[in-house]
Motif scaffolding. Structure first.
Motif, short mmCIF file in Angstrom:
data_model
loop_
_atom_site.label_atom_id
_atom_site.label_comp_id
_atom_site.label_asym_id
_atom_site.label_seq_id
_atom_site.Cartn_x
_atom_site.Cartn_y
_atom_site.Cartn_z
N THR A 1 -8.80 -2.59 -0.26
CA THR A 1 -9.94 -3.44 0.09
C THR A 1 -10.25 -3.48 1.58
O THR A 1 -11.33 -3.92 1.98
N ARG A 2 -9.32 -3.01 2.42
CA ARG A 2 -9.55 -3.11 3.86
C ARG A 2 -8.66 -2.12 4.60
O ARG A 2 -7.51 -1.87 4.21
N VAL A 3 -9.22 -1.55 5.68
CA VAL A 3 -8.43 -0.75 6.63
C VAL A 3 -8.14 -1.67 7.82
O VAL A 3 -9.06 -2.15 8.47
N ILE B 1 -4.81 -2.80 3.77
CA ILE B 1 -3.87 -2.13 4.65
C ILE B 1 -3.58 -3.08 5.81
O ILE B 1 -4.48 -3.72 6.35
N SER B 2 -2.35 -3.19 6.20
CA SER B 2 -1.93 -4.16 7.22
C SER B 2 -2.69 -3.99 8.53
O SER B 2 -3.13 -2.89 8.88
N ASP B 3 -2.82 -5.11 9.26
CA ASP B 3 -3.28 -5.07 10.64
C ASP B 3 -2.10 -4.68 11.53
O ASP B 3 -0.99 -5.16 11.34
N SER C 1 4.17 -8.52 15.78
CA SER C 1 4.58 -7.72 14.63
C SER C 1 3.60 -7.92 13.47
O SER C 1 3.18 -9.04 13.19
N PRO C 2 3.21 -6.81 12.78
CA PRO C 2 3.56 -5.43 13.14
C PRO C 2 2.64 -4.91 14.23
O PRO C 2 1.51 -5.36 14.37
N ILE D 1 0.85 -1.19 0.00
CA ILE D 1 0.00 0.00 0.00
C ILE D 1 0.88 1.24 0.00
O ILE D 1 1.76 1.39 0.86
N SER D 2 0.65 2.13 -0.97
CA SER D 2 1.39 3.39 -1.03
C SER D 2 0.71 4.42 -0.15
O SER D 2 -0.52 4.45 -0.05
N TRP D 3 1.52 5.25 0.49
CA TRP D 3 0.95 6.30 1.32
C TRP D 3 1.70 7.60 1.07
O TRP D 3 2.87 7.61 0.71
N SER D 4 0.96 8.70 1.23
CA SER D 4 1.59 10.02 1.11
C SER D 4 0.89 10.98 2.04
O SER D 4 -0.32 10.87 2.30
#
Length: 443
Positions: A99-101, A64-66, A74-75, A46-49
């Motif tokens: 697809t997911r937060v 987006i990672s848990d 981790s994480p 996932i790219s973020w800015s």
């Protein structure tokens, strides 16, 4: 040949055009500086800015990672790449393709005020936005799954801009709700809303939000989903849901996930009364339709335990002399929404038959509270609609909205503009204070 005067005017005009160009260029450069990207990266695909105005944008394809709470797993939240900006992020934009937060993705971002999630987002993880204390505006796609505590301790917690669940939207109970024409007299409307849901039955999973699983006993209901407490007993959630759907804002009466009089009325003009303060027991307050009753169950009638266990909506009562028969609408009575009858002793509110006692009566300040309202007009855009306008209370939610019909088309929702704009649904917070029109969209 131009005169000297004309040359002067001509030169002045050229200078004005040059200065104008420089001004526009300067504004453009300044705008780019003000909203310049300050940091960016990629995490888990996932790219973020982040831009200097505090907008965090997440894009890409997938989830987006848990992020776990505890060190050693981790994480964890400390591994969030945007962690260092938790006091700077004011707006979140999740782009199409995500697809997911994930769990705790923005937990504790105390300055976050708005979040816009694309239609591709199907779920929001546990505690994803917990303790985002300024988060008021949330735009969520239809059918999104909100896991436990996703918006816990945020202003948007109860009035998130989510639509009804897919299962509920296809149910007879949603059909009845949307055909409930509210009067603007909120006590009556509370009863109308509650009665529209009679027969709804809890289910065993999120697939049962439609209310038709008569064998379900897992405490899954649309009302619990709305208050983010699916899987828990939902009698109080049903009462709170009916209050919200009738248009009463939270500043007049709060919502509660349990039979708690203080929680419902804390810091509001509404009040609660013990049984001895009610007119049937010699007190000054006379119960009225739309009041909320709080019961203690499974107790010996001589041992007055204040462990409250059930919530009802008061409809009417009949004085029998030494007893009072109370007619209510209950959520989660035997797993259903149902009309119930209770007979209690005047002296103490104890049930004439069985174990239990009516302890408190919560009286929402429907009549005396200062509630700003405005009128919403429904423009069916070529379709047919049952009613064309309704009055809504600022600070509440829109509540029941009509469902138009148009030959050969499927209605997909109400929007603030003919060509799009913001989508409005039964759970959308009412922010406006002026009249407005909503436009039907079809596919």
């Amino acid at each position: 040949m131009p005169t000297g005067y004309e040359k002067c005017i001509q030169s002045f005009g050229n200078m004005r055009r040059i200065l104008s160009f420089l001004f526009v260029l300067g504004v453009s450069v300044l705008h780019q500086q003000i909203f310049a990207q300050t940091d960016s990266g990629n995490y888990g695909g996932i790219s973020w800015s982040l831009t200097s105005d505090g907008t965090l944008t997440l894009s890409g394809h997938g989830a987006i990672s848990d992020f776990n709470k505890w060190n050693g797993e981790s994480p964890n939240t400390g591994d969030r790449p945007w962690q260092r900006y938790r006091q700077k992020v004011k707006k979140l934009v999740v782009k199409q393709g995500v697809t997911r937060v994930g769990h705790r993705a923005l937990q504790g971002f105390s300055r976050l005020k708005s979040a816009q999630l694309a239609e591709s987002v199907k779920s929001v993880g546990q505690w994803a936005f917990q303790n985002c204390e300024q988060l008021e505006e949330v735009s969520l796609p239809k059918g999104i799954r909100l896991e436990s505590g996703a918006f816990n301790n945020t202003p948007a917690e109860e009035d998130i801009s989510a639509v009804e669940s897919d299962e509920y939207s296809k149910s007879v109970y949603f059909y009845r709700l949307c055909r409930t024409r509210l009067t603007g007299r909120m006590r009556e409307d509370m009863i109308y809303i509650a009665k529209s849901q009679i027969g709804y039955h809890e289910g065993n999973s999120e697939a049962d939000y439609g209310g038709g699983n008569t064998r379900g006993n897992g405490d899954f209901s649309e009302y619990g989903r709305y208050l983010q407490s699916s899987g828990n007993a939902w009698c109080s959630e049903f009462g709170s849901w009916c209050v919200r759907m009738s248009g009463l804002p939270k500043q007049i009466l709060k919502s509660s996930r349990g039979a708690n009089a203080a929680t419902l009325t804390e810091d509001t003009p509404s009040q609660y009364y013990r049984w001895k303060e009610v007119s049937f027991a010699g007190g000054n307050y006379t119960p009225r339709p739309g009041d909320i009753l709080l019961w203690a169950w499974d107790m010996d009638s001589h041992e007055y335990d204040e462990s409250l266990g059930h919530t009802s909506i008061f409809n009417r009562a009949v004085d029998n002399g030494n007893t009072v028969t109370i007619y209510t609408i209950d959520g989660n009575n035997g797993g259903c929404v149902s009309e119930e009858t209770y007979t209690v002793r005047k002296a103490d509110g104890v049930l004439a038959k069985g174990k239990g006692r009516l302890y408190y009566l919560v009286a929402p300040d429907y009549e005396n509270a200062s509630i700003d309202t405005h009128r919403v007009s429904f423009v069916p855009c070529g379709g047919m609609v049952e009613y064309h306008n309704k009055k809504v209370a600022t600070g509440g939610v829109y509540g029941p909205l009509p469902v138009p019909e148009k030959a050969g088309c499927k209605f997909v929702g109400w929007y603030t503009k003919p060509d799009g704009g913001k989508r409005v649904n039964i759970y959308t917070p009412v922010r406006k204070t002026t009249d407005e029109s909503l436009f039907a969209h079809y596919e």
